[in-house]
Structures are given as structure tokens and as C-alpha cells.
Write an enzyme that holds these catalytic residues in place. Structure first.
Site, PDB file in Angstrom:
ATOM      1  N   ASP A   1      -2.129  11.022  -5.104  1.00 17.86           N
ATOM      2  CA  ASP A   1      -2.669  12.091  -5.954  1.00 17.86           C
ATOM      3  C   ASP A   1      -3.514  13.092  -5.193  1.00 17.86           C
ATOM      4  O   ASP A   1      -4.022  12.827  -4.111  1.00 17.86           O
ATOM      5  CB  ASP A   1      -3.561  11.476  -7.038  1.00 17.86           C
ATOM      6  CG  ASP A   1      -4.882  10.970  -6.462  1.00 17.86           C
ATOM      7  OD1 ASP A   1      -4.833  10.145  -5.533  1.00 17.86           O
ATOM      8  OD2 ASP A   1      -5.950  11.422  -6.919  1.00 17.86           O
TER       9      ASP A   1
ATOM     10  N   ASP B   1      -4.506   5.351   6.271  1.00 22.13           N
ATOM     11  CA  ASP B   1      -5.039   6.516   6.988  1.00 22.13           C
ATOM     12  C   ASP B   1      -5.905   6.011   8.142  1.00 22.13           C
ATOM     13  O   ASP B   1      -5.417   5.812   9.247  1.00 22.13           O
ATOM     14  CB  ASP B   1      -5.811   7.397   6.012  1.00 22.13           C
ATOM     15  CG  ASP B   1      -6.255   8.717   6.628  1.00 22.13           C
ATOM     16  OD1 ASP B   1      -6.071   8.898   7.842  1.00 22.13           O
ATOM     17  OD2 ASP B   1      -6.799   9.575   5.906  1.00 22.13           O
TER      18      ASP B   1
ATOM     19  N   PHE C   1      -2.363  16.073   4.307  1.00 20.03           N
ATOM     20  CA  PHE C   1      -2.621  15.475   3.000  1.00 20.03           C
ATOM     21  C   PHE C   1      -1.331  15.465   2.188  1.00 20.03           C
ATOM     22  O   PHE C   1      -0.722  16.505   1.969  1.00 20.03           O
ATOM     23  CB  PHE C   1      -3.721  16.224   2.251  1.00 20.03           C
ATOM     24  CG  PHE C   1      -4.253  15.408   1.119  1.00 20.03           C
ATOM     25  CD1 PHE C   1      -5.211  14.426   1.338  1.00 20.03           C
ATOM     26  CD2 PHE C   1      -3.769  15.588  -0.173  1.00 20.03           C
ATOM     27  CE1 PHE C   1      -5.679  13.640   0.289  1.00 20.03           C
ATOM     28  CE2 PHE C   1      -4.239  14.803  -1.221  1.00 20.03           C
ATOM     29  CZ  PHE C   1      -5.203  13.834  -0.988  1.00 20.03           C
ATOM     30  N   VAL C   2      -0.925  14.276   1.768  1.00 22.66           N
ATOM     31  CA  VAL C   2       0.342  14.158   1.041  1.00 22.66           C
ATOM     32  C   VAL C   2       0.116  13.720  -0.402  1.00 22.66           C
ATOM     33  O   VAL C   2      -0.863  13.059  -0.716  1.00 22.66           O
ATOM     34  CB  VAL C   2       1.313  13.183   1.744  1.00 22.66           C
ATOM     35  CG1 VAL C   2       1.793  13.764   3.056  1.00 22.66           C
ATOM     36  CG2 VAL C   2       0.676  11.820   1.968  1.00 22.66           C
TER      37      VAL C   2
ATOM     38  N   LYS D   1      -0.540   7.123   8.653  1.00 26.23           N
ATOM     39  CA  LYS D   1      -0.990   8.311   9.389  1.00 26.23           C
ATOM     40  C   LYS D   1      -1.405   7.932  10.811  1.00 26.23           C
ATOM     41  O   LYS D   1      -1.701   6.776  11.081  1.00 26.23           O
ATOM     42  CB  LYS D   1      -2.157   8.967   8.641  1.00 26.23           C
ATOM     43  CG  LYS D   1      -1.721   9.743   7.398  1.00 26.23           C
ATOM     44  CD  LYS D   1      -2.891  10.501   6.814  1.00 26.23           C
ATOM     45  CE  LYS D   1      -2.459  11.367   5.646  1.00 26.23           C
ATOM     46  NZ  LYS D   1      -3.621  12.078   5.056  1.00 26.23           N
TER      47      LYS D   1
ATOM     48  N   ARG E   1       0.818  12.249  -9.090  1.00 25.84           N
ATOM     49  CA  ARG E   1       1.244  10.869  -8.811  1.00 25.84           C
ATOM     50  C   ARG E   1       2.674  10.614  -9.285  1.00 25.84           C
ATOM     51  O   ARG E   1       3.372   9.754  -8.767  1.00 25.84           O
ATOM     52  CB  ARG E   1       0.326   9.866  -9.524  1.00 25.84           C
ATOM     53  CG  ARG E   1      -1.073   9.760  -8.967  1.00 25.84           C
ATOM     54  CD  ARG E   1      -1.762   8.522  -9.560  1.00 25.84           C
ATOM     55  NE  ARG E   1      -3.199   8.544  -9.409  1.00 25.84           N
ATOM     56  CZ  ARG E   1      -3.855   8.118  -8.319  1.00 25.84           C
ATOM     57  NH1 ARG E   1      -3.185   7.657  -7.287  1.00 25.84           N
ATOM     58  NH2 ARG E   1      -5.165   8.156  -8.262  1.00 25.84           N
TER      59      ARG E   1
ATOM     60  N   GLU F   1       0.838  -1.208   0.000  1.00 23.94           N
ATOM     61  CA  GLU F   1       0.000   0.000   0.000  1.00 23.94           C
ATOM     62  C   GLU F   1       0.868   1.251   0.000  1.00 23.94           C
ATOM     63  O   GLU F   1       1.996   1.242   0.488  1.00 23.94           O
ATOM     64  CB  GLU F   1      -0.885   0.007   1.256  1.00 23.94           C
ATOM     65  CG  GLU F   1      -2.306  -0.480   1.012  1.00 23.94           C
ATOM     66  CD  GLU F   1      -3.186   0.526   0.282  1.00 23.94           C
ATOM     67  OE1 GLU F   1      -2.660   1.401  -0.441  1.00 23.94           O
ATOM     68  OE2 GLU F   1      -4.418   0.443   0.435  1.00 23.94           O
ATOM     69  N   ASP F   2       0.311   2.320  -0.544  1.00 25.92           N
ATOM     70  CA  ASP F   2       0.978   3.611  -0.471  1.00 25.92           C
ATOM     71  C   ASP F   2       0.821   4.226   0.917  1.00 25.92           C
ATOM     72  O   ASP F   2       1.773   4.703   1.508  1.00 25.92           O
ATOM     73  CB  ASP F   2       0.423   4.565  -1.545  1.00 25.92           C
ATOM     74  CG  ASP F   2      -1.112   4.593  -1.576  1.00 25.92           C
ATOM     75  OD1 ASP F   2      -1.764   3.803  -0.858  1.00 25.92           O
ATOM     76  OD2 ASP F   2      -1.668   5.410  -2.332  1.00 25.92           O
TER      77      ASP F   2
HETATM   78  P1  XMP Z   1      -8.131   4.356   4.822  1.00 21.39           P
HETATM   79  O1  XMP Z   1      -9.231   3.333   4.708  1.00 21.39           O
HETATM   80  O2  XMP Z   1      -6.872   3.798   5.479  1.00 21.39           O
HETATM   81  O3  XMP Z   1      -7.851   4.789   3.335  1.00 21.39           O
HETATM   82  O4  XMP Z   1      -8.603   5.615   5.510  1.00 21.39           O
HETATM   83  C1  XMP Z   1      -6.582   4.961   2.824  1.00 21.39           C
HETATM   84  C2  XMP Z   1      -6.746   5.569   1.461  1.00 21.39           C
HETATM   85  O5  XMP Z   1      -7.086   6.940   1.605  1.00 21.39           O
HETATM   86  C3  XMP Z   1      -6.406   7.732   0.664  1.00 21.39           C
HETATM   87  N1  XMP Z   1      -5.553   8.710   1.379  1.00 21.39           N
HETATM   88  C4  XMP Z   1      -4.739   9.614   0.800  1.00 21.39           C
HETATM   89  N2  XMP Z   1      -4.441   9.835  -0.492  1.00 21.39           N
HETATM   90  N3  XMP Z   1      -2.976  11.591   0.159  1.00 21.39           N
HETATM   91  C5  XMP Z   1      -3.547  10.844  -0.802  1.00 21.39           C
HETATM   92  O6  XMP Z   1      -3.261  11.047  -1.966  1.00 21.39           O
HETATM   93  C6  XMP Z   1      -3.227  11.430   1.476  1.00 21.39           C
HETATM   94  O7  XMP Z   1      -2.669  12.137   2.323  1.00 21.39           O
HETATM   95  C7  XMP Z   1      -4.162  10.386   1.811  1.00 21.39           C
HETATM   96  N4  XMP Z   1      -4.641   9.926   3.003  1.00 21.39           N
HETATM   97  C8  XMP Z   1      -5.498   8.920   2.686  1.00 21.39           C
HETATM   98  C9  XMP Z   1      -5.592   6.755  -0.155  1.00 21.39           C
HETATM   99  O8  XMP Z   1      -6.323   6.439  -1.313  1.00 21.39           O
HETATM  100  C10 XMP Z   1      -5.459   5.534   0.699  1.00 21.39           C
HETATM  101  O9  XMP Z   1      -5.335   4.328  -0.038  1.00 21.39           O
HETATM  102 MG    MG Z   2      -4.400   3.685  -1.932  1.00 24.23          MG
END
Ligand code: XMP
Ligand code: MG
Length: 180
Positions: free
Chosen positions: A158, A102, A151-152, A130, A164, A98-99
Site C-alpha cells: 500500500d 526492505d 517504493f512499490v 530490496k 493493495r 512476506e510481501d
Molecule cells: P524492513 O524491516 O524489511 O520492513 O525494512 C519491511 C516492511 O517495510 C514496508 N515496505 C514497503 N511497503 N512498498 C510498500 O508498500 C514498499 O516499497 C515498501 N518497502 C518497505 C513493508 O511494510 C514491509 O513489510
Molecule cells: Mg509487510
């Protein structure tokens, strides 16, 4: 740096060093095994590409795309599969890549879904995590960086499908998402 970015949070060098460090741990843990790494589209594309090239254990790659339902921007934990795996994972060692985690709700759902397919093992590797993620009982074996609740963007992440392709992780200037 473009004027849309407020700062570089993690540089390209720091990212690549961390990826090599994670790959070293994964190589050691999976020595003698074949590994299926599963990338969650689209954010995990960069981590997958760099991690896969840094690994020495035999690796296969597959992808899933999921979307979280819910009002507003917060993840609800209700997930729809947009693209499923091509691979039957029964008896396989699976590592979900995963990237960012959150709330952890998306990944928690995904993990249950994958576990029901009887793999030999499932573990998680996330580049970023996070602070809210600690609220969900999720056993994340490999974490790159714990980051503040901002927010990153970049390195797969993205804002409205942009940024991206940046080779580093940055934070967005407030004026881009509706600030002043
Ligand atoms: P969860 O279920 O862990 O979801 O809340 C994680 C997904 O939320 C998006 N996400 C972000 N995308 N910058 C982004 O570009 C951020 O800071 C960020 N925080 C959450 C992302 O799609 C991730 O898979
Ligand atoms: Mg994702």
C-alpha cells in the site's frame, strides 16, 4: 493505468507464474510434512491467498500483525506484536510469508521471536526483496523477485492504505507522495 502509477514493475501474469514456481519448490522441500504458513498482515494477504492455493502439501494458515517503531519511514528493528499467532508452533514446520523485505530488520526480529517457540523448522518466503536486505544476515529460502530500491504498491502493498487490491506490482508517480 491510473495517473497515480508511474509504471507496472511486475505484471499479474509474471506474479502468478512466480507464485506457481515458488509453490513447486515448497511442495518438493516439504513433501511428507504438514506446513504452517504464517502471513504477516496486511501486506502478505495476496501472496498468502495465491500461494496457499498453489501448494499441494497439507497446509494450515495463521497470521501475525507487527508494527515497527522508529523515527521516520525507516524500520528500526524494534517491533511490537499487534496480533500474535493463534497456533502453538512447537514442533511445527513454519514458513513465514512476506510481501517485501526492505532493511530486513522486521523479519530478523520476527524470526528470533518464532525460533524461541521451538518449532521443528522456520523458513522465510518473500515475494519481493530490496537491495538493502543484503546488509542483514537473514537466510531467506524463497525469494520471488529482487527489485530496485523504489517504493512499490499493489498485490498487498500500500501507499497510505491504498492500492493493495491491484493485481500487479507498480511504482508510484512522484506527485502522489509529494513530488512535483
Ligand atoms: P524492513 O524491516 O524489511 O520492513 O525494512 C519491511 C516492511 O517495510 C514496508 N515496505 C514497503 N511497503 N512498498 C510498500 O508498500 C514498499 O516499497 C515498501 N518497502 C518497505 C513493508 O511494510 C514491509 O513489510
Ligand atoms: Mg509487510
Amino acid at each position: 493505468m491510473g495517473r497515480d502509477l508511474s509504471k507496472v514493475l511486475i505484471s499479474e501474469d509474471e506474479l502468478q507464474t512466480k507464485i506457481r514456481e515458488l509453490a513447486g519448490k515448497i511442495d518438493a522441500d516439504y513433501a511428507g510434512h504438514e506446513l504452517l504458513i504464517v502471513g504477516v498482515l496486511k501486506g502478505a494477504v495476496m501472496v498468502m491467498a495465491d500461494l496457499a492455493r498453489a501448494l499441494h502439501v497439507p497446509v494450515q494458515m495463521d497470521w501475525m500483525a507487527v508494527s515497527s517503531y522508529g523515527a521516520g519511514t525507516k524500520s528500526s528493528g524494534v517491533v511490537r506484536v499487534l496480533k500474535d499467532l493463534d497456533t502453538d508452533i512447537a514442533g511445527r514446520h513454519v514458513l513465514v510469508v512476506e510481501d517485501i523485505i526492505d532493511s530486513g530488520l522486521t523479519l530478523s526480529w520476527l524470526l528470533n521471536n518464532l525460533q524461541s517457540r521451538n518449532p521443528a523448522s522456520v523458513e522465510i518466503c518473500t515475494l519481493l526483496r530490496k537491495p538493502d536486505a543484503v546488509k542483514v544476515p537473514l537466510d531467506v529460502k524463497y525469494v520471488g523477485f529482487d527489485i530496485p530500491n523504489e517504493f512499490v504498491i499493489g498485490y498487498g502493498l500500500d501507499y497510505a492504505e491504498r492500492y493493495r487490491n491491484l493485481p500487479f506490482i507498480g511504482t508510484l508517480a512522484p506527485h502522489v507522495y509529494g513530488g512535483e
